[in-house]
Scaffold this motif. Structure first.
Motif, mmCIF file in Angstrom:
data_model
loop_
_atom_site.group_PDB
_atom_site.id
_atom_site.type_symbol
_atom_site.label_atom_id
_atom_site.label_comp_id
_atom_site.label_asym_id
_atom_site.label_seq_id
_atom_site.Cartn_x
_atom_site.Cartn_y
_atom_site.Cartn_z
ATOM 1 N N LEU A 5 6.280 34.296 18.595
ATOM 2 C CA LEU A 5 4.955 33.889 18.134
ATOM 3 C C LEU A 5 4.730 32.447 18.571
ATOM 4 O O LEU A 5 5.641 31.613 18.465
ATOM 5 N N VAL A 7 2.608 29.283 17.506
ATOM 6 C CA VAL A 7 1.865 28.825 16.338
ATOM 7 C C VAL A 7 1.329 27.421 16.606
ATOM 8 O O VAL A 7 2.103 26.461 16.667
ATOM 9 N N THR A 9 -0.277 23.975 15.570
ATOM 10 C CA THR A 9 -0.423 23.200 14.339
ATOM 11 C C THR A 9 -1.505 22.148 14.572
ATOM 12 O O THR A 9 -1.799 21.782 15.709
ATOM 13 N N VAL A 16 2.269 26.129 7.827
ATOM 14 C CA VAL A 16 1.332 27.123 8.345
ATOM 15 C C VAL A 16 1.844 28.504 7.945
ATOM 16 O O VAL A 16 2.957 28.891 8.316
ATOM 17 N N ILE A 18 2.563 32.070 8.274
ATOM 18 C CA ILE A 18 2.669 32.995 9.408
ATOM 19 C C ILE A 18 3.000 34.411 8.947
ATOM 20 O O ILE A 18 3.307 35.275 9.757
ATOM 21 N N ALA A 21 0.995 37.231 10.687
ATOM 22 C CA ALA A 21 1.364 37.373 12.093
ATOM 23 C C ALA A 21 2.722 38.049 12.242
ATOM 24 O O ALA A 21 2.920 38.885 13.132
ATOM 25 N N TYR A 113 6.443 30.472 6.195
ATOM 26 C CA TYR A 113 5.755 29.303 6.731
ATOM 27 C C TYR A 113 6.496 28.687 7.900
ATOM 28 O O TYR A 113 7.721 28.526 7.860
ATOM 29 N N LEU A 114 5.724 28.320 8.917
ATOM 30 C CA LEU A 114 6.223 27.393 9.918
ATOM 31 C C LEU A 114 6.012 26.015 9.317
ATOM 32 O O LEU A 114 4.896 25.686 8.878
ATOM 33 N N LYS A 122 2.148 22.975 19.713
ATOM 34 C CA LYS A 122 2.278 24.432 19.751
ATOM 35 C C LYS A 122 3.751 24.719 19.530
ATOM 36 O O LYS A 122 4.598 24.257 20.286
#
Length: 132
Positions: A5, A7, A9, A16, A18, A21, A113-114, A122
């Motif tokens: 993925l 992601v 930010t 974030v 996720i 996703a 979460y990221l 990214k």
């Protein structure tokens, strides 16, 4: 089954969600049961599981981490992001989850979460499912 993925930010420090996703990837794989490994291959970002019902929990976590580990002049790392490295080490770069009947096994209020500690950037999250 494995995928990555990406992601994006938007802040220097943020969490974030996720979860959707990640579940979408599991749906696409058609993996009914197994073990899911999540890995973030960055030294200033992490992955964590925490409450997703109240968004102020995310804000509170970032506040607590930045209060406990502020960017400090005594840090020697030349890039000026030692605080991010410390936060990543504490939060961790991986999580392991179960999949049952095609669904992530999470608690009622949990989300994935990221954790961004040196953004915006990214980020990548590698997902690997071992069918069980």
């Amino acid at each position: 089954m494995q995928t990555t993925l990406v992601v994006p930010t938007t802040k220097n420090k943020e969490l974030v969600d996720i979860s959707s996703a990640v579940q979408a990837e599991i749906d696409q794989w058609g993996c009914p049961d197994g073990v899911l490994f999540l890995f973030v291959p960055h030294t200033t970002a992490a992955v964590t599981i925490n409450e997703n019902a109240d968004p102020t929990v995310q804000t509170d976590l970032i506040y607590a981490l930045t209060s406990a580990f502020p960017d400090h002049p005594a840090f020697r790392h030349m890039e000026g992001n030692s605080d991010a490295h410390v936060m990543t080490s504490l939060t961790g770069s991986s999580e392991t989850l179960f999949i049952e009947n095609g669904r992530l096994v999470l608690g009622t209020w949990q989300g994935i979460y990221l954790a961004e500690y040196d953004g915006p950037r990214k980020r990548r999250v590698i997902l690997k499912c071992l069918p069980g």
